[in-house]
Motif scaffolding. Structure first.
Motif, PDB file in Angstrom:
ATOM      1  N   GLY A   1       0.799  -1.225   0.000  1.00 17.01           N
ATOM      2  CA  GLY A   1       0.000   0.000   0.000  1.00 17.01           C
ATOM      3  C   GLY A   1       0.826   1.266   0.000  1.00 17.01           C
ATOM      4  O   GLY A   1       0.365   2.318  -0.442  1.00 17.01           O
ATOM      5  N   GLN A   2       2.066   1.169   0.524  1.00 13.04           N
ATOM      6  CA  GLN A   2       2.933   2.347   0.568  1.00 13.04           C
ATOM      7  C   GLN A   2       3.661   2.571  -0.753  1.00 13.04           C
ATOM      8  O   GLN A   2       4.157   3.670  -1.000  1.00 13.04           O
ATOM      9  N   ARG A   3       3.717   1.537  -1.594  1.00 11.94           N
ATOM     10  CA  ARG A   3       4.568   1.617  -2.791  1.00 11.94           C
ATOM     11  C   ARG A   3       4.144   2.751  -3.734  1.00 11.94           C
ATOM     12  O   ARG A   3       4.979   3.477  -4.256  1.00 11.94           O
ATOM     13  N   HIS A   4       2.853   2.904  -3.965  1.00 12.50           N
ATOM     14  CA  HIS A   4       2.382   3.912  -4.911  1.00 12.50           C
ATOM     15  C   HIS A   4       1.656   5.068  -4.223  1.00 12.50           C
ATOM     16  O   HIS A   4       1.034   5.893  -4.882  1.00 12.50           O
ATOM     17  N   LYS A   5       1.741   5.109  -2.896  1.00  9.12           N
ATOM     18  CA  LYS A   5       0.998   6.120  -2.146  1.00  9.12           C
ATOM     19  C   LYS A   5       1.667   7.490  -2.250  1.00  9.12           C
ATOM     20  O   LYS A   5       2.862   7.629  -2.000  1.00  9.12           O
ATOM     21  N   VAL A   6       0.896   8.489  -2.653  1.00  6.01           N
ATOM     22  CA  VAL A   6       1.360   9.880  -2.707  1.00  6.01           C
ATOM     23  C   VAL A   6       0.260  10.733  -2.086  1.00  6.01           C
ATOM     24  O   VAL A   6      -0.873  10.753  -2.567  1.00  6.01           O
ATOM     25  N   ILE A   7       0.587  11.409  -0.992  1.00 11.52           N
ATOM     26  CA  ILE A   7      -0.419  12.215  -0.301  1.00 11.52           C
ATOM     27  C   ILE A   7       0.102  13.632  -0.087  1.00 11.52           C
ATOM     28  O   ILE A   7       1.307  13.879  -0.165  1.00 11.52           O
ATOM     29  N   GLY A   8      -0.808  14.543   0.161  1.00 11.31           N
ATOM     30  CA  GLY A   8      -0.445  15.933   0.383  1.00 11.31           C
ATOM     31  C   GLY A   8       0.210  16.145   1.736  1.00 11.31           C
ATOM     32  O   GLY A   8       0.050  15.350   2.663  1.00 11.31           O
ATOM     33  N   VAL A   9       0.949  17.224   1.845  1.00 13.82           N
ATOM     34  CA  VAL A   9       1.629  17.582   3.088  1.00 13.82           C
ATOM     35  C   VAL A   9       0.777  18.588   3.851  1.00 13.82           C
ATOM     36  O   VAL A   9       0.373  19.610   3.293  1.00 13.82           O
ATOM     37  N   PHE A  10       0.480  18.270   5.101  1.00 14.44           N
ATOM     38  CA  PHE A  10      -0.300  19.179   5.932  1.00 14.44           C
ATOM     39  C   PHE A  10       0.587  20.170   6.678  1.00 14.44           C
ATOM     40  O   PHE A  10       0.220  21.314   6.893  1.00 14.44           O
TER      41      PHE A  10
ATOM     42  N   ASN B   1      -3.961  24.406  -3.018  1.00 11.52           N
ATOM     43  CA  ASN B   1      -3.768  22.945  -2.982  1.00 11.52           C
ATOM     44  C   ASN B   1      -3.706  22.360  -4.388  1.00 11.52           C
ATOM     45  O   ASN B   1      -4.325  21.340  -4.700  1.00 11.52           O
ATOM     46  N   SER B   2      -2.918  23.006  -5.259  1.00  6.27           N
ATOM     47  CA  SER B   2      -2.822  22.571  -6.654  1.00  6.27           C
ATOM     48  C   SER B   2      -2.162  21.199  -6.793  1.00  6.27           C
ATOM     49  O   SER B   2      -2.326  20.521  -7.809  1.00  6.27           O
ATOM     50  N   ASP B   3      -1.418  20.744  -5.764  1.00  5.96           N
ATOM     51  CA  ASP B   3      -0.765  19.440  -5.820  1.00  5.96           C
ATOM     52  C   ASP B   3      -1.737  18.290  -5.593  1.00  5.96           C
ATOM     53  O   ASP B   3      -1.328  17.122  -5.598  1.00  5.96           O
ATOM     54  N   HIS B   4      -3.007  18.604  -5.392  1.00  4.04           N
ATOM     55  CA  HIS B   4      -4.000  17.554  -5.195  1.00  4.04           C
ATOM     56  C   HIS B   4      -4.045  16.608  -6.396  1.00  4.04           C
ATOM     57  O   HIS B   4      -4.311  15.412  -6.254  1.00  4.04           O
ATOM     58  N   ALA B   5      -3.758  17.129  -7.585  1.00  3.86           N
ATOM     59  CA  ALA B   5      -3.790  16.314  -8.805  1.00  3.86           C
ATOM     60  C   ALA B   5      -2.689  15.266  -8.818  1.00  3.86           C
ATOM     61  O   ALA B   5      -2.777  14.285  -9.569  1.00  3.86           O
ATOM     62  N   LEU B   6      -1.649  15.424  -7.989  1.00  4.31           N
ATOM     63  CA  LEU B   6      -0.532  14.483  -7.965  1.00  4.31           C
ATOM     64  C   LEU B   6      -0.754  13.348  -6.969  1.00  4.31           C
ATOM     65  O   LEU B   6       0.022  12.394  -6.935  1.00  4.31           O
ATOM     66  N   GLU B   7      -1.798  13.435  -6.154  1.00  2.92           N
ATOM     67  CA  GLU B   7      -2.011  12.448  -5.104  1.00  2.92           C
ATOM     68  C   GLU B   7      -2.489  11.115  -5.684  1.00  2.92           C
ATOM     69  O   GLU B   7      -3.217  11.081  -6.677  1.00  2.92           O
ATOM     70  N   GLN B   8      -2.041  10.024  -5.045  1.00  2.39           N
ATOM     71  CA  GLN B   8      -2.471   8.670  -5.403  1.00  2.39           C
ATOM     72  C   GLN B   8      -2.830   7.938  -4.120  1.00  2.39           C
ATOM     73  O   GLN B   8      -2.097   8.032  -3.125  1.00  2.39           O
TER      74      GLN B   8
END
Length: 275
Positions: free
Chosen positions: A12-21, A198-205
């Motif tokens: 689950g961590q391999r492709h996980k990309v989340i925003g920074v709070f 929060n324009s980086d939302h499009a990069l989240e997986q």
């Protein structure tokens, strides 16, 4: 704004990309007077019957009451905090008005805690300020645009989106929308200056199916794996290819125009959205 990637210690961590709070969110608890409980239907109607498939579960949420109308004209407001909203992709900003009232707005890029914003006709076209399209300089990037005067913002509200005021013609402003559509909007309609944050939302997986379950999305099975009684694309010996993609009710899923050709607002659309 930035995103976090993880070492692949688990699948689950391999492709996980989340925003920074950290550094972007300045408050962890919402303003109590501006929140209400959100009821979860699980896709059921008032009779308890399933009316929308693939919904259910998920984390409890509270609705933040967003001020899309910005009718508190001429009253300066100070940005108290930038907060996370589980009901939308954009961040929200808590405003403290000089008259003592409070409100949430969609937080644009560049909005900082302590900054003063204001709405009205004769205000400067600065980031976070809301004013009529007649008072915004041509070429300005805008968001939270009204479709009708006084209705409240309805266009360009999600993370990273913006529209551009390209010109004016008579009583109308010509706006290029995020979809690529160019349309007329009355000059008395309001818009907020800037680009939604929060324009980086499009990069989240999401990285794993469990994150979809946290959002209340249940597994979605494809039509081709169903039986003919359940879906027009179902059935067949082995895996079948070919046939026109269509919905469960038989409507073509790709390329079929569903907008009514007699729709009243079509005369305001100058150029259709890009496919």
């Amino acid at each position: 704004m930035a995103v976090r990637k993880f070492k692949p210690t688990t699948p689950g961590q391999r492709h996980k990309v989340i925003g920074v709070f950290k550094g972007t969110i300045t408050a962890t608890t919402p303003e109590k007077s501006l929140t209400v409980g959100k009821r979860s239907t699980g896709g059921r109607n008032s009779s308890g019957h399933l009316s929308t498939r693939y919904r259910g579960g998920g984390h409890k949420r509270k609705l933040r009451l967003i001020d899309f109308k910005r009718v508190n004209d001429g009253v300066p407001a100070v940005v108290k905090s930038i907060e996370y909203d589980p009901n939308r992709s954009a961040r929200i900003a808590l405003l403290y008005y000089k008259d003592g009232s409070k409100a949430y707005i969609i937080a644009p890029n560049g909005l900082e805690v302590g900054q003063t914003v204001i709405s009205g006709k004769d205000v400067a076209p600065e980031v976070g300020n809301t004013l009529p399209l007649s008072s915004i300089p041509v070429g300005t990037l805008i968001h939270c645009i009204e479709l009708r005067p006084g209705q409240g913002a309805s266009m360009a509200r999600s993370a990273g989106t913006f529209a551009q005021l390209t010109s004016r013609e008579g009583d109308y402003a010509i706006i290029k929308l995020p979809s690529g559509e160019t349309r007329k909007v009355l000059l008395t309609c309001r818009a907020t200056v800037g680009v939604v944050g929060n324009s980086d939302h499009a990069l989240e997986q999401s990285g794993k199916a469990g994150r979809s379950r946290w959002l209340g999305r249940r597994p979605h099975n494809r039509g081709v794996v169903m039986n003919p009684v359940d879906h027009p694309m179902g059935g067949g010996e082995g895996r079948q290819s070919g046939g026109h993609p269509r919905s469960r009710t038989g409507l073509y899923a790709k390329g079929l125009k569903t907008r009514s050709p007699k729709k009243h607002s079509s005369k305001y659309i100058i150029e259709r959205r890009k496919k």
